[in-house]
Scaffold this motif. Sequence first.
Motif, short mmCIF file in Angstrom:
data_model
loop_
_atom_site.label_atom_id
_atom_site.label_comp_id
_atom_site.label_asym_id
_atom_site.label_seq_id
_atom_site.Cartn_x
_atom_site.Cartn_y
_atom_site.Cartn_z
N ARG A 409 0.81 -1.21 0.00
CA ARG A 409 0.00 0.00 0.00
C ARG A 409 0.85 1.26 0.00
O ARG A 409 0.32 2.37 0.13
N GLY A 410 2.17 1.11 -0.18
CA GLY A 410 3.05 2.26 -0.18
C GLY A 410 3.41 2.68 -1.59
O GLY A 410 2.87 2.16 -2.56
N PRO A 411 4.36 3.65 -1.76
CA PRO A 411 4.75 4.12 -3.08
C PRO A 411 5.34 3.00 -3.92
O PRO A 411 6.08 2.16 -3.42
N LEU A 420 -2.63 8.70 3.90
CA LEU A 420 -2.80 9.15 5.28
C LEU A 420 -4.21 8.89 5.81
O LEU A 420 -4.44 9.03 7.01
N PHE A 421 -5.13 8.53 4.93
CA PHE A 421 -6.47 8.22 5.42
C PHE A 421 -6.51 6.88 6.13
O PHE A 421 -7.49 6.55 6.79
N GLU A 422 -5.45 6.09 6.00
CA GLU A 422 -5.41 4.78 6.64
C GLU A 422 -4.69 4.88 7.99
O GLU A 422 -3.54 5.33 8.05
N THR A 427 0.15 5.66 11.80
CA THR A 427 0.95 5.10 12.89
C THR A 427 2.38 4.86 12.44
O THR A 427 3.35 5.16 13.17
N LEU A 428 2.55 4.32 11.22
CA LEU A 428 3.89 4.05 10.70
C LEU A 428 4.72 5.32 10.63
O LEU A 428 5.86 5.36 11.11
N GLU A 459 -5.29 20.16 4.37
CA GLU A 459 -5.84 20.26 5.72
C GLU A 459 -5.53 19.01 6.53
O GLU A 459 -5.21 19.08 7.72
N LEU A 460 -5.59 17.84 5.89
CA LEU A 460 -5.29 16.59 6.59
C LEU A 460 -3.82 16.57 7.01
O LEU A 460 -3.49 16.18 8.14
N GLU A 461 -2.93 17.02 6.12
CA GLU A 461 -1.51 16.99 6.43
C GLU A 461 -1.14 18.00 7.51
O GLU A 461 -0.27 17.75 8.34
N ILE A 462 -1.79 19.16 7.52
CA ILE A 462 -1.53 20.13 8.58
C ILE A 462 -1.89 19.51 9.93
O ILE A 462 -1.11 19.57 10.89
N GLU A 463 -3.04 18.91 10.01
CA GLU A 463 -3.45 18.25 11.26
C GLU A 463 -2.47 17.14 11.63
O GLU A 463 -2.07 17.00 12.79
#
Length: 617
Positions: A409-411, A420-422, A427-428, A459-463
């Motif tokens: 599920r990575g690059p 990041l929705f997962e 956690t990783l 917005e997700l990454e800022i959080e």
Amino acid sequence: MRWFNRLLLVLPMLASHAATAATSGAAASDPAATPGAFIALCYHEVRDDVRGYADPYAVDAAELAAQFAWLHGNGYTPVSLGQIVQARQGGKPLPAKAVLLTFDDSYFSFYTRVYPLLREYHFPAVLAVVGAWIDTRRIETIWYGEKSTITDASFPTWGELREMAASGLVEIASHSYDLHRGVPANPQGNLQPAATARIFDAATGAYEDDASWRARVRADLARNMRVIERETGHRPRTIVWPYGSYNEELVRMAEELDMPIALTLEDGVNTANLPLTAVRRTLIVHNPALADFIAVVRGQQYPEPVRVVQVALDDVYDQDPAQQEHNLSALLDRIEVLKPTHVYLKAFADTDGDGVADALYFPNRHLPMRADLFNRVAWQLVTRDDVKVSAVLPVTAFRLPQQHPLAERGPGADFQRLPLFEPEMRTLVSEIYEDLARYASFDGITFYDEPHHEPQRDELEIEFTQQLAARVRMFRAPLSTARNLVVEAALNPEGEKRFARTLAAFAEDYDQVALMAMPVLEGATDPDARLAALIARVERMTGESGARRKVVFMLHNQQKYYSRAPQNLPGEVLARQMRALQLGGALNFGYYTDDFLHDRPSLARIAPAMSLRIYPR
């Protein structure tokens, strides 16, 4: 005490001189005059004459007397920790221009030179005691970073400490029992502060684990509390972190031991809303003359310009340890000449130049470690070149090894990001950042990722980056944060609305916003005009909010990502762009990535443009 009797005769003259110095120029509004605010000053040894003395933290007794006279004659009121606590609890407010006087290491000179002055002025003070030093009464060396200073320092007896504590003027704080020293913190043998460093065992090749570190530090702090309480009759409520090195885990540990007040070496004014778990203190160094001391107390009237050089550890790394050390020496020598305020140090390996982290330069749980190198290089930069080091890490651009459970599920071969929705991916990444903080010493984090222009993801990454910063602060504090941001949209009227939202959000949530400017690579026919347009656009977007002070214009020196091969701008071109930024009103700037092994950009060309001595603002 003859020196003190002579001093009493000249105190009126010192006060007159202090008043003259205070009115010799127009003073800016004093931040310490804000209701509920106070400044804290950190002193160390006080000597009759510091000329020729190796300790940069020693202050001349006559200079200290002049400083006290100036405080007394210019409306500053030294306060006790008790007064500060009472004011925070709703009691009597602090006076305007309140000052907390603190003295670290409990030298014998505090008893012979400082204590008489405190009694003369009725000034309260905090004295930080290293229990092991009081028990032995003498040490041969004092360790500062990588350097040790031979000293003739001696220390008061517990009886003399009891006398001062009983006066009501001196509060005894804990400075640890035996953590005021360095311990080996990496395979290269660098000594780092014992309270925060994980001890590296060269015999086993292993680091101290979390449980062992916590047990070691907690036992030391508890021991010093018991010793101080037994010897003085007062249980310390304050911890003064050796070398100012601390983290959130240590703060919690101290609170559990009933030391809710902690003194740091982070500079600045303590406003009413800042917690007492991280009291800022201004370190008094190099025996300042009275005019310099006044400037320190009043604080900077103008923002400090920032100069940044970004460096890739890929350029330091070599399979041959001797060559790797040679590369590091070349970097240190170059940074010493450039004298930036900050180095953005890439903590990941990107050997194919695609912007994705293939390996890391620190021990971690998820990616291969190319070499245990980041802590070594960061520490050398801080201690040898006196810069702040910000670790550059991606937010999502990590390539997981094939054997990793989440690799599918990575690059992949094409450029991708971890989703990041997962929750598993969040956690990783959090654990990668936590491992960096666990095994390395640094000042800040620069969150790095290639542009994506997705508002929802922004917005997700800022959080998420705020959460990452919190994980880092568990083991590394204080911590500054920076975020890179491309500028194409800033010069595109159709994208201004979206970019303005992003820049405003970034300026609000990070200490620095690194605008990645590359006018030549973008094909600008007039790079200087393009930079001027960028500065004007940023100023319109940030307005009077103060956000402009957070913007760092980062000029692109190489085309690695776009061409897969280094193509450097000539040094004179980069220097001209820096001057254009200054003439356009930019306060902060730097460049990426420095090719220190091949003198690109040319040091002779770039150093004058970077220098704060030649172009201070």
